[in-house]
Design an enzyme around this catalytic site. Structure first.
Site, PDB file in Angstrom:
ATOM      1  CB  CYS A  10      -0.888  -0.020   1.237  1.00 18.31           C
ATOM      2  SG  CYS A  10      -1.681   1.558   1.625  1.00 18.31           S
ATOM      3  N   GLY A  11       0.467   2.284  -0.689  1.00 19.16           N
ATOM      4  CA  GLY A  11       1.281   3.491  -0.786  1.00 19.16           C
ATOM      5  C   GLY A  11       1.623   4.126   0.533  1.00 19.16           C
TER       6      GLY A  11
END
Length: 540
Positions: free
Chosen positions: A203-204
């Site tokens: 996930c960013g």
């Protein structure tokens, strides 16, 4: 028509297609002949291409008006039908799909380790719902005389374009081609793809992100466009970069990455991998092993080459220290794409000696190179991706307007026409990040910088969780009073059509089809006498 003539006609059609204003800023590394020869005999029209055209025109209009299409991640058809009344695009999140809609039915955090068809399937789920509710609305309106229809509110545009998450492409370039085809066939108007490495994708807003070299991600973007070209789609491609917070990269092969790859500056520290292996052989593990790595980092002096140069100058007896550093930094910058060998040669010329700088020594046990990203790093990548992408998106740690401005100006100084995208992430703590007044204007302020598409990735998940938590608690305490007072009555008061869920689900529409095929008479209509939804006629 001969086979050759059919091929020649196909080539001419592609040339005409690519000459349209839609592709004014798109770079292709292949020819119309390359695409024509890879198409099948039968053309399969893709409705998603119509949606892509719609999205492109929508973003053009927002760019012209200095506004933005802003949306959020939809979980299901209920959310899509409600969003369509107020928002002009729809987002499908890989994070949400990973946790709630994996085709393996196994929930997971956002590591892109779900089956490849997970997000395309969610897109199709929502796309079919959009098509259904559009048909249902048309039938309901057209069943009335034109004089009565003119008194109705404008119809809802249920066919809002869908932009979906392609993660890193789920493999190599052939996987990207196949994934793109899936999205086109299942209704996506656009997709985004990030420059993380498959297999280590996060996930960013997680730590431990590993980038791929710039050219490797460009190849992914080219693969998306080639796949869309083969299948005759105007699909929009969004290039996401995770380089702002990245700490590792798979390879040092691309000179455009060299400025940001860190190395050891103390030869006596040895190689990190050798030190760690020796510690393991001594029986160290867990915290003790981490302590060994921390000590190596302290001793090795891991930093970027321009930092090593400045430290060498400042530690020496040079009379013109500021001038030396300025001359080096004038030629070697985050955006100069200076190869490491050239930077080293310049340093040696200025100092009269070589500097010890070894990025091989700093490689981690998985083989990755140390990397120090940042906003300028993201700008550099955004500029490199621009010829191959319709929009550029920098993933960031905070909703920082100054940083967003730096990125936008950096990209647009080199590529003035470039559209930008922005993640209004729920991973940010919005109440501590800015005042309510700034929250209210944040989207419009970003839009003026060129961020024409903005989205809350997981708002569908969070709204679902909040109302479920709120109602479950109230229901456990007050029984049906909670449902009547906190769900049903507010639905009626707000005019939410789902309060009449049978009608919303299309029962009247399907009854109409049933009557049509039975000559107008049926005893089994779902909405006939006795349907309980009649209780709501006086209310909604």
């Amino acid at each position: 028509m001969s086979e050759q003539q059919r091929f020649n006609n196909e080539v001419e059609e592609i040339k005409k297609w690519w000459s349209s204003p839609r592709w004014k800023h798109t770079k292709r590394v292949y020819s119309p002949e390359d695409i024509a020869s890879r198409r099948g005999t039968i053309k399969v029209p893709q409705a998603s291409s119509q949606q892509a055209d719609k999205l492109f025109k929508l973003l053009q209009e927002h760019e012209k008006n200095h506004t933005a299409s802003f949306t959020y991640g939809a979980l299901d058809p209920v959310q899509v039908t409600q969003m369509a009344k107020y928002l002009d695009s729809i987002y499908v999140s890989g994070w949400q799909s990973s946790s709630t809609a994996s085709t393996s039915n196994e929930p997971s955090p956002d590591l892109a380790d779900y089956p490849m068809d997970t997000v395309p399937n969610k897109v199709e789920h929502l796309w079919f719902a959009q098509l259904f509710h559009d048909r249902k609305q048309n039938e309901e309106r057209l069943s009335l005389p034109e004089s009565e229809r003119s008194k109705l509110p404008a119809p809802v545009d249920y066919l809002r374009p869908i932009i979906a998450d392609a993660d890193t492409g789920h493999g190599g370039l052939t996987a990207v081609v196949k994934l793109t085809k899936m999205f086109i066939e299942r209704g996506a108007a656009g997709i985004h793809i990030e420059d993380q490495a498959p297999g280590t994708k996060k996930c960013g807003h997680m730590a431990g992100k590993v980038l791929v070299p710039i050219q490797e991600h460009i190849n992914r973007l080219i693969a998306i466009r080639a796949s869309a070209d083969i299948f005759g789609s105007d699909l929009l491609a969004i290039a996401r970069t995770d380089s702002e917070a990245a700490t590792l990269i798979t390879s040092s092969i691309d000179y455009r990455d060299h400025y940001f790859i860190a190395g050891a500056t103390n030869k006596d520290a040895g190689h990190l991998v050798d030190v760690m292996v020796a510690a393991e052989l001594e029986g160290k593990q867990g915290a003790a092993l981490q302590a060994v790595e921390d000590e190596w980092n302290r001793k090795a002096g891991v930093k970027l080459f321009h930092e090593a140069f400045a430290d060498e100058v400042n530690a020496g007896s040079y009379s013109n220290k500021a001038e030396l550093i300025a001359e080096f930094n004038k030629k070697v910058t985050p955006l100069s794409n200076t190869p490491a060998l050239e930077a080293r040669a310049l340093a040696a010329r200025l100092l009269g000696k070589d500097i010890y700088f070894n990025w091989e020594a700093a490689r981690v046990r998985e083989g990755y190179y140390r990397y120090q990203g940042g906003t300028q790093c993201a700008v550099n990548r955004g500029i490199a991706y621009a010829p191959y992408a319709d929009l550029i998106w920098m993933e960031s740690k905070l909703p920082d307007y100054a940083q967003a401005k730096e990125f936008a100006e950096g990209v647009k100084n080199a590529v003035p026409h470039q559209w930008l995208a922005y993640n209004l992430s729920p991973s940010f703590n919005w109440t501590t990040a800015m005042s309510p007044e700034d929250q209210e204007t944040y989207i419009s302020r970003l839009a003026k910088l060129g961020y024409v598409w903005q989205f809350i990735t997981l708002a569908g998940l969070h709204t679902n969780a909040l109302i479920s938590d709120k109602f479950a608690k109230a229901y456990s305490e007050r029984g049906m009073k909670a449902y009547g007072g906190e769900i049903q009555q507010p639905e009626i008061d707000q005019g939410c059509e789902v309060v009449k869920h049978q009608k919303w689900s299309g029962a009247e529409y399907i009854d109409g089809i049933l009557r049509m095929v039975t000559g107008g008479i049926t005893s089994t209509a779902a909405m006939g006498a006795g349907v309980t939804e009649d209780q709501f006629k006086s209310k909604l």
